[in-house]
Design a protein around this motif. Structure first.
Motif, mmCIF file in Angstrom:
data_model
loop_
_atom_site.group_PDB
_atom_site.id
_atom_site.type_symbol
_atom_site.label_atom_id
_atom_site.label_comp_id
_atom_site.label_asym_id
_atom_site.label_seq_id
_atom_site.Cartn_x
_atom_site.Cartn_y
_atom_site.Cartn_z
ATOM 1 N N GLN A 10 0.834 -1.201 0.000
ATOM 2 C CA GLN A 10 0.000 0.000 0.000
ATOM 3 C C GLN A 10 0.874 1.258 0.000
ATOM 4 N N ARG A 11 1.942 1.257 0.818
ATOM 5 C CA ARG A 11 2.892 2.375 0.834
ATOM 6 C C ARG A 11 3.549 2.528 -0.528
ATOM 7 N N ALA A 12 3.904 1.403 -1.149
ATOM 8 C CA ALA A 12 4.559 1.415 -2.455
ATOM 9 C C ALA A 12 3.647 2.032 -3.517
ATOM 10 N N ALA A 13 2.376 1.650 -3.493
ATOM 11 C CA ALA A 13 1.413 2.148 -4.482
ATOM 12 C C ALA A 13 1.260 3.668 -4.370
ATOM 13 N N LYS A 14 1.236 4.161 -3.132
ATOM 14 C CA LYS A 14 1.098 5.594 -2.895
ATOM 15 C C LYS A 14 2.288 6.360 -3.490
ATOM 16 N N THR A 15 3.487 5.845 -3.228
ATOM 17 C CA THR A 15 4.712 6.470 -3.739
ATOM 18 C C THR A 15 4.742 6.453 -5.260
ATOM 19 N N ARG A 16 4.399 5.303 -5.847
ATOM 20 C CA ARG A 16 4.426 5.173 -7.312
ATOM 21 C C ARG A 16 3.433 6.120 -7.971
ATOM 22 N N HIS A 17 2.292 6.319 -7.328
ATOM 23 C CA HIS A 17 1.296 7.246 -7.859
ATOM 24 C C HIS A 17 1.862 8.666 -7.913
ATOM 25 N N THR A 18 2.532 9.078 -6.835
ATOM 26 C CA THR A 18 3.145 10.411 -6.771
ATOM 27 C C THR A 18 4.228 10.563 -7.832
ATOM 28 N N ILE A 19 5.078 9.538 -7.968
ATOM 29 C CA ILE A 19 6.160 9.590 -8.953
ATOM 30 C C ILE A 19 5.580 9.676 -10.367
ATOM 31 N N ARG A 20 4.510 8.921 -10.631
ATOM 32 C CA ARG A 20 3.878 8.931 -11.953
ATOM 33 C C ARG A 20 3.344 10.325 -12.282
ATOM 34 N N GLU A 21 2.787 11.016 -11.271
ATOM 35 C CA GLU A 21 2.277 12.379 -11.474
ATOM 36 C C GLU A 21 3.401 13.339 -11.859
ATOM 37 N N HIS A 22 4.585 13.148 -11.287
ATOM 38 C CA HIS A 22 5.725 14.015 -11.597
ATOM 39 C C HIS A 22 6.302 13.734 -12.978
ATOM 40 N N GLY A 23 6.071 12.538 -13.505
ATOM 41 C CA GLY A 23 6.531 12.180 -14.838
ATOM 42 C C GLY A 23 8.052 12.150 -14.976
ATOM 43 N N VAL A 24 8.712 11.499 -14.031
ATOM 44 C CA VAL A 24 10.176 11.372 -14.087
ATOM 45 C C VAL A 24 10.568 9.890 -14.125
ATOM 46 N N ASN A 25 11.822 9.630 -14.491
ATOM 47 C CA ASN A 25 12.332 8.262 -14.461
ATOM 48 C C ASN A 25 12.351 7.785 -13.013
ATOM 49 N N ARG A 26 12.191 6.466 -12.830
ATOM 50 C CA ARG A 26 12.040 5.917 -11.486
ATOM 51 C C ARG A 26 13.044 4.807 -11.235
ATOM 52 N N LEU A 27 13.783 4.928 -10.134
ATOM 53 C CA LEU A 27 14.689 3.864 -9.694
ATOM 54 C C LEU A 27 13.948 3.040 -8.654
ATOM 55 N N SER A 28 13.576 1.826 -9.025
ATOM 56 C CA SER A 28 12.788 0.966 -8.151
ATOM 57 C C SER A 28 13.670 -0.119 -7.540
ATOM 58 N N VAL A 29 13.466 -0.367 -6.256
ATOM 59 C CA VAL A 29 14.266 -1.346 -5.522
ATOM 60 C C VAL A 29 13.358 -2.448 -4.990
ATOM 61 N N HIS A 30 13.815 -3.688 -5.118
ATOM 62 C CA HIS A 30 13.104 -4.803 -4.483
ATOM 63 C C HIS A 30 14.118 -5.589 -3.669
ATOM 64 N N ARG A 31 13.698 -5.970 -2.459
ATOM 65 C CA ARG A 31 14.617 -6.607 -1.525
ATOM 66 C C ARG A 31 14.007 -7.909 -1.026
ATOM 67 N N THR A 32 14.792 -8.970 -1.067
ATOM 68 C CA THR A 32 14.408 -10.228 -0.436
ATOM 69 C C THR A 32 15.519 -10.566 0.553
ATOM 70 N N PRO A 33 15.316 -11.526 1.434
ATOM 71 C CA PRO A 33 16.396 -11.845 2.372
ATOM 72 C C PRO A 33 17.700 -12.262 1.681
ATOM 73 N N ARG A 34 17.604 -12.888 0.512
ATOM 74 C CA ARG A 34 18.794 -13.400 -0.142
ATOM 75 C C ARG A 34 19.358 -12.479 -1.225
ATOM 76 N N HIS A 35 18.525 -11.674 -1.871
ATOM 77 C CA HIS A 35 18.970 -10.858 -3.003
ATOM 78 C C HIS A 35 18.401 -9.447 -2.941
ATOM 79 N N ILE A 36 18.969 -8.559 -3.784
ATOM 80 C CA ILE A 36 18.416 -7.207 -3.945
ATOM 81 C C ILE A 36 18.420 -6.873 -5.432
#
Length: 118
Positions: A10-36
């Protein structure tokens, strides 16, 4: 009652919505216990401009483990260099609802040091 993952998404969706409104490139990060994983998306969100993860042989080869801060720094450095090579110098940081702390912070700092602006 929401569980931990639902809250994060839910936090992620809120942030992505804001970034989409600004219309800029997005650096997205995903983290698991073993990899990033890190990806730079175009401003319209349809294409991946650059990506890096601890699964890639060139990054993995220089590491002792893939789930630590050192690995996150290596991924941040690599994704920044690849994005700059593709012509992207400025991005919005999308931490995907994860706390800006530990590995996520290490990746962001390494990307900034490599020349990516955000």
């Amino acid at each position: 009652m929401m569980d931990k993952k639902t809250s994060r998404l839910q936090r992620a969706a809120k942030t992505r919505h804001t970034i989409r409104e600004h219309g800029v490139n997005r650096l997205s990060v995903h983290r698991t216990p073993r990899h990033i994983y890190a990806q730079v998306f175009s401003a319209d969100g349809t294409t991946v401009v650059a990506s890096a993860s601890t699964l890639q042989v060139d990054i993995k080869s220089g590491l002792t483990a893939t789930g630590n801060v050192a690995a996150a720094k290596a991924v941040g450095d690599a994704v920044a260099k690849r994005a700059i090579a593709a012509g992207v110098t400025s991005v919005a940081f999308d931490r995907a609802g994860f706390k800006y702390h530990g590995r996520v912070k290490a990746l962001a700092d390494a990307a900034r040091e490599a020349g990516l602006k955000f």
